[in-house]
Write an enzyme that holds these catalytic residues in place. Structure first.
Site, mmCIF file in Angstrom:
data_model
loop_
_atom_site.group_PDB
_atom_site.id
_atom_site.type_symbol
_atom_site.label_atom_id
_atom_site.label_comp_id
_atom_site.label_asym_id
_atom_site.label_seq_id
_atom_site.Cartn_x
_atom_site.Cartn_y
_atom_site.Cartn_z
ATOM 1 N N GLY A 12 -2.712 -9.339 -4.727
ATOM 2 C CA GLY A 12 -3.697 -10.102 -4.123
ATOM 3 C C GLY A 12 -3.581 -11.577 -4.480
ATOM 4 N N THR A 13 -2.402 -12.084 -4.465
ATOM 5 C CA THR A 13 -2.179 -13.259 -4.891
ATOM 6 C C THR A 13 -2.166 -14.045 -3.380
ATOM 7 O OG1 THR A 13 0.346 -13.304 -4.896
ATOM 8 C CG2 THR A 13 -0.467 -13.136 -6.973
ATOM 9 N N ASN A 14 -1.733 -13.641 -2.447
ATOM 10 C CA ASN A 14 -2.261 -14.287 -1.151
ATOM 11 C C ASN A 14 -3.554 -14.245 -0.781
ATOM 12 O OD1 ASN A 14 0.316 -15.055 0.608
ATOM 13 N ND2 ASN A 14 1.033 -12.875 -0.474
ATOM 14 N N MET A 91 0.329 -2.766 2.565
ATOM 15 C CA MET A 91 1.515 -2.136 2.299
ATOM 16 C C MET A 91 1.900 -1.042 3.354
ATOM 17 S SD MET A 91 3.305 -4.057 0.510
ATOM 18 C CE MET A 91 3.388 -5.396 -0.553
ATOM 19 N N ILE A 93 1.941 0.015 7.703
ATOM 20 C CA ILE A 93 1.894 -0.551 9.227
ATOM 21 C C ILE A 93 0.850 0.261 10.066
ATOM 22 C CG2 ILE A 93 3.364 -0.062 11.077
ATOM 23 C CD1 ILE A 93 5.809 0.296 9.100
ATOM 24 N N LEU A 94 0.002 -0.624 10.732
ATOM 25 C CA LEU A 94 -1.269 -0.063 11.487
ATOM 26 C C LEU A 94 -0.615 0.391 12.808
ATOM 27 C CD1 LEU A 94 -3.449 -3.034 10.515
ATOM 28 C CD2 LEU A 94 -3.734 -0.815 9.647
ATOM 29 N N ASN A 108 -0.020 -11.436 9.836
ATOM 30 C CA ASN A 108 0.700 -10.708 8.408
ATOM 31 C C ASN A 108 1.334 -11.737 7.889
ATOM 32 O OD1 ASN A 108 1.466 -8.520 6.594
ATOM 33 N ND2 ASN A 108 3.580 -8.640 7.651
ATOM 34 N N HIS A 110 4.725 -12.140 5.699
ATOM 35 C CA HIS A 110 6.081 -11.401 5.324
ATOM 36 C C HIS A 110 7.039 -12.407 4.581
ATOM 37 C CE1 HIS A 110 8.989 -8.475 5.787
ATOM 38 N NE2 HIS A 110 9.835 -9.340 5.756
HETATM 39 C C1 GAR Z 1 3.772 -10.577 -0.814
HETATM 40 O O1 GAR Z 1 4.968 -11.210 -1.210
HETATM 41 C C2 GAR Z 1 3.624 -10.176 0.595
HETATM 42 O O2 GAR Z 1 4.424 -11.052 1.342
HETATM 43 C C3 GAR Z 1 4.349 -8.953 0.622
HETATM 44 O O3 GAR Z 1 4.013 -7.781 -0.659
HETATM 45 C C4 GAR Z 1 3.565 -9.064 -1.672
HETATM 46 C C5 GAR Z 1 2.147 -8.888 -1.907
HETATM 47 O O4 GAR Z 1 1.655 -9.823 -2.924
HETATM 48 N N1 GAR Z 1 4.169 -8.024 1.633
HETATM 49 C C6 GAR Z 1 4.991 -7.411 2.161
HETATM 50 O O5 GAR Z 1 5.955 -7.110 1.768
HETATM 51 C C7 GAR Z 1 4.301 -6.547 3.474
HETATM 52 N N2 GAR Z 1 5.553 -6.183 4.305
HETATM 53 P P1 GAR Z 1 -0.151 -9.879 -3.268
HETATM 54 O O6 GAR Z 1 -0.553 -8.735 -3.226
HETATM 55 O O7 GAR Z 1 0.076 -10.649 -4.392
HETATM 56 O O8 GAR Z 1 -0.362 -10.995 -2.179
#
Ligand code: GAR
Length: 208
Positions: A12-14, A91, A93-94, A108, A110
């Site tokens: 969940g850093t994003n 993670m 695909i909906l 999303n 990416h």
């Molecule tokens: C992030 O780098 C995000 O872009 C990627 O997974 C990581 C999740 O980090 N997402 C994908 O690859 C989806 N296709 P987070 O949980 O720390 O945000």
């Protein structure tokens, strides 16, 4: 104010970048109303709780088919009264049932410059491993609308990041997050909430 629901599966850093941006007053016209996790123990849930954001868990493991999982996600989104859905490290695909109902309302992030290193099977560290294996010198992140195909909807924002000698997937992932993902995801959410994104011929344009 638009209701923003954030879907997560892991660290969940994003999500944290969105919470921090919201606390700085940078998500104009929107508010994170709920965080929905596909994984019960995800650290993202703790980040939400610390910020007093309501959470729900739709445990992917409890649903046999992706069809049933999509139904449960739809139910959670409707309960949250979501106007915008943000996939932030989500993670899965909906399916069409969800993407059609919320057409141009799901975004999303990416961790590559789409169309490079994207589509089915490209997620998390695998994306960075693929970029390093190919030997590209630039990578980055993309925020895009979500349709029924993986990483295929209209692109909203992209930001490039240099690849350096000696990078590992982990080092590169961190640089892409810091320099690109955590910057463009909150920015795209704020643009959406201010109705500043226009779709024409299945392409996204930022209104002046
Ligand atoms: C992030 O780098 C995000 O872009 C990627 O997974 C990581 C999740 O980090 N997402 C994908 O690859 C989806 N296709 P987070 O949980 O720390 O945000």
């Amino acid at each position: 104010m638009l209701n923003v629901a954030v879907l997560v599966s892991g660290g969940g850093t994003n999500l944290q970048a969105l919470i921090d941006a919201q606390e700085r007053g940078e998500i104009i016209g929107g508010k994170i109303c709920r965080v929905i996790s596909s994984k019960p123990g995800a650290y993202a849930l703790e980040r939400a709780a610390k910020a007093n954001i309501p959470t729900s868990v739709v445990d992917r493991k409890r649903y046999g088919s992706s069809y049933d999982f999509d139904d449960a996600i739809l139910f959670a989104l409707q309960n949250a009264n979501a106007d915008l859905i943000v996939l932030a490290g989500f993670m899965y695909i909906l399916g069409e049932k969800v993407t059609k109902k919320y057409e141009y309302k799901i975004i999303n992030v990416h961790p590559a410059l789409i169309p490079s290193f994207s589509g089915k099977g490209f997620y998390g560290l695998r994306v960075h491993q693929a970029a390093l294996d190919y030997g590209v010198k630039l990578t980055g992140a993309t925020v895009h609308f979500v349709n029924e195909h993986a990483d295929a909807g209209p692109i909203i924002l992209q930001k490039s990041v240099d690849i350096k000698n000696g990078d590992t997937p982990e080092i590169l992932q961190k640089r892409v997050m810091q320099q690109a993902e955590w910057v463009i995801l909150p920015k795209a959410v704020s643009l959406f909430c201010q109705d500043k994104i226009e779709i024409k011929d299945n392409k996204a344009y930022i209104k002046e």
